[in-house]
Design an enzyme around this catalytic site. Structure first.
Site, short mmCIF file in Angstrom:
data_model
loop_
_atom_site.label_atom_id
_atom_site.label_comp_id
_atom_site.label_asym_id
_atom_site.label_seq_id
_atom_site.Cartn_x
_atom_site.Cartn_y
_atom_site.Cartn_z
N SER A 87 0.83 -1.20 0.00
CA SER A 87 0.00 0.00 0.00
C SER A 87 0.87 1.26 0.00
O SER A 87 1.49 1.57 -1.01
CB SER A 87 -0.99 -0.04 1.17
OG SER A 87 -2.01 0.92 1.01
N HIS B 63 -5.49 -0.94 -3.54
CA HIS B 63 -6.89 -1.12 -3.09
C HIS B 63 -7.90 -0.68 -4.15
O HIS B 63 -8.98 -0.19 -3.83
CB HIS B 63 -7.14 -0.34 -1.79
CG HIS B 63 -6.11 -0.55 -0.74
ND1 HIS B 63 -5.89 -1.75 -0.14
CD2 HIS B 63 -5.21 0.32 -0.19
CE1 HIS B 63 -4.90 -1.63 0.75
NE2 HIS B 63 -4.47 -0.39 0.73
#
Length: 200
Positions: free
Chosen positions: A115, A156
């Site tokens: 991330s 995501h």
């Protein structure tokens, strides 16, 4: 240079099992320090330990330069958790860890970025501000990333709770070379190029 970039490491780490089994991991959770939810930190640790890896955890915002240098040099793999991309990039540049990291990557070590840890590899991290709020104490004069890659990872993608934010980023930054990945995908970067891998 060798990178494995992903949205959620505990979901896709098995794709690089042979790279982490019984290895020494420099585990850097700095990006997560100011976040409310940090379950991804403990789930990543569990996966490493299940793989027989020796994990050394280190917050670069609180350690001396010499300590960071020694830890990175001793590690086989350097891992950055998710969290706030701006806070992580600020600490990398403020502490000089960015240059230490480049040196270790040039020596062939694997970096895993989850991330925020993937976002920072881009030339700029400005595009991620709709997902990561820039801290009030951000000390850099620009939004430069590490520029380890020539594209911008969007983690995501279309995954709750980031579905709308990732759609907005794709629309607003259509001029950027953005590589969106969901939580079951990763990007392997090697000297000859990059490819997306997926866990079914």
């Amino acid at each position: 240079m060798r990178l494995f970039l992903c949205s959620h490491f505990s979901s896709v780490g098995s794709l690089i099992k042979e790279e982490i089994e019984n290895r020494k991991i420099a585990f850097i959770p700095t990006a997560s320090l100011r976040e409310g939810y940090t379950g991804y930190v403990s789930s990543a640790k569990k996966l490493f330990k299940k793989s027989g890896a020796a994990v050394t955890e280190m917050d670069i915002s609180a350690e001396a330069y010499s300590t960071i240098q020694s830890a990175l040099e001793a590690a086989d793999v350097i891992y950055f958790t998710g969290g706030n991309s701006f806070f992580l990039m600020d600490q990398l540049r403020r502490t000089g860890t960015d240059e230490l990291l480049r040196r270790e990557l040039a020596n062939g070590k694997l970096m895993i970025g989850e991330s925020a840890g993937a976002v920072i590899c881009a030339p700029s991290i400005q595009y991620i501000e709709q997902m990561d709020e820039k801290p009030e104490d951000y000390s850099q004069q620009d939004d430069a990333g590490l520029a380890l890659i020539d594209f911008h990872v969007l983690p995501h993608y279309l995954t709750p709770p980031f579905k709308k934010a990732t759609e907005r980023i794709m629309a607003e930054f259509s001029d950027l070379n953005i590589r969106p990945i969901n939580n079951r995908q990763g990007i392997i970067v090697e000297d000859e190029g990059s490819r997306v891998v997926c866990r079914d």
